[in-house]
Design a protein around this motif. Structure first.
Motif, PDB file in Angstrom:
ATOM      1  N   SER A 237       0.886  -1.198  -0.051  1.00  0.00           N
ATOM      2  CA  SER A 237       0.058  -0.247  -0.172  1.00  0.00           C
ATOM      3  C   SER A 237       1.076   1.221   0.065  1.00  0.00           C
ATOM      4  O   SER A 237       1.800   1.283   0.801  1.00  0.00           O
ATOM      5  N   ILE A 238       0.817   2.275  -0.819  1.00  0.00           N
ATOM      6  CA  ILE A 238       1.481   3.351  -1.068  1.00  0.00           C
ATOM      7  C   ILE A 238       0.656   4.582  -1.370  1.00  0.00           C
ATOM      8  O   ILE A 238      -0.384   4.654  -1.743  1.00  0.00           O
ATOM      9  N   LEU A 239       1.225   5.447  -0.646  1.00  0.00           N
ATOM     10  CA  LEU A 239       0.561   6.916  -0.728  1.00  0.00           C
ATOM     11  C   LEU A 239       1.400   7.738  -1.491  1.00  0.00           C
ATOM     12  O   LEU A 239       2.540   8.045  -1.235  1.00  0.00           O
ATOM     13  N   SER A 240       1.054   8.211  -2.726  1.00  0.00           N
ATOM     14  CA  SER A 240       1.740   8.813  -3.567  1.00  0.00           C
ATOM     15  C   SER A 240       2.123  10.307  -3.104  1.00  0.00           C
ATOM     16  O   SER A 240       1.290  10.842  -2.479  1.00  0.00           O
ATOM     17  N   ASP A 241       3.215  11.029  -3.672  1.00  0.00           N
ATOM     18  CA  ASP A 241       3.398  12.257  -3.119  1.00  0.00           C
ATOM     19  C   ASP A 241       2.303  13.414  -3.479  1.00  0.00           C
ATOM     20  O   ASP A 241       2.332  14.363  -2.974  1.00  0.00           O
ATOM     21  N   ASP A 242       1.690  13.043  -4.655  1.00  0.00           N
ATOM     22  CA  ASP A 242       0.686  14.122  -5.174  1.00  0.00           C
ATOM     23  C   ASP A 242      -0.514  13.946  -4.708  1.00  0.00           C
ATOM     24  O   ASP A 242      -1.390  14.774  -5.165  1.00  0.00           O
ATOM     25  N   HIS A 243      -1.109  12.670  -3.907  1.00  0.00           N
ATOM     26  CA  HIS A 243      -2.170  12.588  -3.251  1.00  0.00           C
ATOM     27  C   HIS A 243      -2.546  13.825  -2.393  1.00  0.00           C
ATOM     28  O   HIS A 243      -1.591  14.005  -1.621  1.00  0.00           O
ATOM     29  N   PRO A 244      -3.817  14.054  -2.569  1.00  0.00           N
ATOM     30  CA  PRO A 244      -4.243  15.292  -1.510  1.00  0.00           C
ATOM     31  C   PRO A 244      -4.016  14.770  -0.133  1.00  0.00           C
ATOM     32  O   PRO A 244      -3.789  15.769   0.695  1.00  0.00           O
ATOM     33  N   MET A 245      -3.853  13.879   0.459  1.00  0.00           N
ATOM     34  CA  MET A 245      -3.848  13.404   1.722  1.00  0.00           C
ATOM     35  C   MET A 245      -2.322  13.221   2.072  1.00  0.00           C
ATOM     36  O   MET A 245      -2.046  13.077   3.248  1.00  0.00           O
ATOM     37  N   HIS A 246      -1.583  13.379   1.352  1.00  0.00           N
ATOM     38  CA  HIS A 246       0.146  13.127   1.441  1.00  0.00           C
ATOM     39  C   HIS A 246       0.509  14.172   2.407  1.00  0.00           C
ATOM     40  O   HIS A 246       1.257  14.068   3.514  1.00  0.00           O
ATOM     41  N   ASP A 247       0.000  15.570   2.107  1.00  0.00           N
ATOM     42  CA  ASP A 247       0.258  16.616   3.186  1.00  0.00           C
ATOM     43  C   ASP A 247      -0.396  16.637   4.535  1.00  0.00           C
ATOM     44  O   ASP A 247       0.354  16.902   5.619  1.00  0.00           O
ATOM     45  N   VAL A 248      -1.433  16.056   4.593  1.00  0.00           N
ATOM     46  CA  VAL A 248      -2.050  15.808   5.819  1.00  0.00           C
ATOM     47  C   VAL A 248      -1.208  14.762   6.806  1.00  0.00           C
ATOM     48  O   VAL A 248      -0.974  14.871   8.070  1.00  0.00           O
ATOM     49  N   LEU A 249      -0.776  13.674   5.993  1.00  0.00           N
ATOM     50  CA  LEU A 249      -0.094  12.612   6.582  1.00  0.00           C
ATOM     51  C   LEU A 249       1.306  13.425   7.103  1.00  0.00           C
ATOM     52  O   LEU A 249       1.534  12.901   8.170  1.00  0.00           O
ATOM     53  N   ALA A 250       1.949  13.933   6.142  1.00  0.00           N
ATOM     54  CA  ALA A 250       3.190  14.597   6.584  1.00  0.00           C
ATOM     55  C   ALA A 250       3.178  15.468   7.691  1.00  0.00           C
ATOM     56  O   ALA A 250       3.941  15.673   8.521  1.00  0.00           O
ATOM     57  N   LYS A 251       2.183  16.430   8.052  1.00  0.00           N
ATOM     58  CA  LYS A 251       1.711  17.102   9.103  1.00  0.00           C
ATOM     59  C   LYS A 251       1.692  16.624  10.267  1.00  0.00           C
ATOM     60  O   LYS A 251       2.218  17.162  11.161  1.00  0.00           O
ATOM     61  N   ARG A 252       0.969  15.352  10.284  1.00  0.00           N
ATOM     62  CA  ARG A 252       0.510  14.997  11.379  1.00  0.00           C
ATOM     63  C   ARG A 252       1.158  13.587  12.006  1.00  0.00           C
ATOM     64  O   ARG A 252       1.045  13.258  12.961  1.00  0.00           O
ATOM     65  N   GLU A 253       1.747  12.972  10.974  1.00  0.00           N
ATOM     66  CA  GLU A 253       2.452  11.512  11.163  1.00  0.00           C
ATOM     67  C   GLU A 253       3.310  11.615  12.631  1.00  0.00           C
ATOM     68  O   GLU A 253       4.098  12.548  12.384  1.00  0.00           O
ATOM     69  N   SER A 254       3.117  10.735  13.388  1.00  0.00           N
ATOM     70  CA  SER A 254       4.002  10.441  14.473  1.00  0.00           C
ATOM     71  C   SER A 254       4.780   9.105  14.411  1.00  0.00           C
ATOM     72  O   SER A 254       3.778   8.117  14.396  1.00  0.00           O
ATOM     73  N   ALA A 255       5.949   8.940  14.280  1.00  0.00           N
ATOM     74  CA  ALA A 255       6.622   7.718  14.163  1.00  0.00           C
ATOM     75  C   ALA A 255       6.784   7.040  15.517  1.00  0.00           C
ATOM     76  O   ALA A 255       6.759   7.662  16.471  1.00  0.00           O
ATOM     77  N   LEU A 256       6.551   5.674  15.333  1.00  0.00           N
ATOM     78  CA  LEU A 256       6.876   4.653  16.567  1.00  0.00           C
ATOM     79  C   LEU A 256       8.298   4.511  16.629  1.00  0.00           C
ATOM     80  O   LEU A 256       8.840   3.842  15.840  1.00  0.00           O
ATOM     81  N   MET A 257       8.848   4.723  17.861  1.00  0.00           N
ATOM     82  CA  MET A 257      10.493   4.940  17.744  1.00  0.00           C
ATOM     83  C   MET A 257      10.997   3.484  18.211  1.00  0.00           C
ATOM     84  O   MET A 257      11.735   3.053  17.620  1.00  0.00           O
ATOM     85  N   ALA A 258      10.069   2.723  18.846  1.00  0.00           N
ATOM     86  CA  ALA A 258      10.271   1.463  19.278  1.00  0.00           C
ATOM     87  C   ALA A 258       9.098   0.722  19.605  1.00  0.00           C
ATOM     88  O   ALA A 258       8.539   0.666  20.741  1.00  0.00           O
ATOM     89  N   PRO A 259       8.356  -0.192  18.602  1.00  0.00           N
ATOM     90  CA  PRO A 259       7.221  -0.861  19.098  1.00  0.00           C
ATOM     91  C   PRO A 259       7.475  -1.509  20.149  1.00  0.00           C
ATOM     92  O   PRO A 259       8.541  -2.251  20.409  1.00  0.00           O
ATOM     93  N   PHE A 260       6.299  -1.755  20.868  1.00  0.00           N
ATOM     94  CA  PHE A 260       6.355  -2.731  22.110  1.00  0.00           C
ATOM     95  C   PHE A 260       7.027  -1.998  23.347  1.00  0.00           C
ATOM     96  O   PHE A 260       6.729  -2.527  24.416  1.00  0.00           O
ATOM     97  N   GLU A 261       7.343  -0.683  23.192  1.00  0.00           N
ATOM     98  CA  GLU A 261       8.102   0.014  24.317  1.00  0.00           C
ATOM     99  C   GLU A 261       7.147   1.125  24.475  1.00  0.00           C
ATOM    100  O   GLU A 261       6.986   2.179  24.001  1.00  0.00           O
TER     101      GLU A 261
END
Length: 227
Positions: free
Chosen positions: A134-158
């Motif tokens: 599953s891929i979200l292309s750079d030109d998709h309207p939701m790409h900017d929403v994801l880039a603004k709000r995404e929070s990475a999981l630094m270490a799953p299960f911790e």
């Protein structure tokens, strides 16, 4: 408490719903994941079995898998089940909880078509379940929403790392990789109607319930005419 929410018609509920919910619960260290059957889905014409049957099946799954709990708020509503309306009601009812709304990448790509979709971010975090490929292309309207709000999981299960990644009580997007499941409710119904085996797709408790209540019964087949 951190509560995941997985909505759907669950017609019927199957491992394609259950296993991703459990994987998200573990990866995000959620206290619970609430299974929330719809009553009147705004994007579908109806369901193949009653709301009572779908609630009963969801409860059986919750009994079998303790991290899962039943949430009947939408099933008991007589109006269409809009996500933002449901989340507003849940926040009023459970102000102490932090909610994480689970969806697939396909649903996230179409989020802008949802009723008052931007208000969802004021009520919960989003968990986007990303399946292999599953891929979200750079030109998709939701790409900017994801880039603004995404929070990475630094270490799953911790848990400490997860808590550190959450700056606010709402509005974050977490992308979680889940194991791809080869099941869909449409295919399960088709297999049941054709009398095919569905053991791999459904927990035993759901297989028994469907059999006992004669749901999704095999369609009668015309006997060949004798000459």
């Amino acid at each position: 408490m951190r509560i995941g929410i997985l909505g759907g018609t669950f017609d019927p509920i199957h491992f394609g719903h259950i296993r991703p919910a459990l994987e998200v619960q573990q990866q995000l260290a959620l206290d619970e994941v609430w299974l929330m059957p719809n009553h009147i889905p705004p994007h579908k014409s109806g369901t193949h079995v009653s709301t009572d049957d779908r609630l009963a099946m969801a409860q059986l799954v919750c009994d079998a898998f303790p991290p899962l709990k039943l949430c009947a708020i939408e099933a008991l509503r007589e109006s269409p089940s809009y996500t933002v309306t449901t989340l507003q009601a849940l926040k009023q009812q459970y102000p102490q909880h932090e909610f994480y709304f689970l969806m697939g990448m396909d649903s996230f790509l179409g989020l802008q078509s949802w009723y008052h979709w931007q208000g969802i971010f004021e009520l919960c975090h989003l968990v986007v379940c990303q399946r292999p490929g599953s891929i979200l292309s750079d030109d998709h309207p939701m790409h900017d929403v994801l880039a603004k709000r995404e929070s990475a999981l630094m270490a799953p299960f911790e848990t400490e790392s997860i808590e550190a990644s959450i700056a606010t009580n709402t509005g974050k997007i977490f992308r979680v990789s889940v194991t791809e499941q080869p099941f869909s409710s449409t295919q399960v119904r088709t297999d049941l109607e054709q009398g095919l085996a569905i053991e791999d797709a459904l927990p035993v408790c759901i297989q028994l319930y469907i059999k006992q209540h004669q749901l999704y019964a095999p369609k009668a087949r015309n006997s060949p005419q004798k000459s």
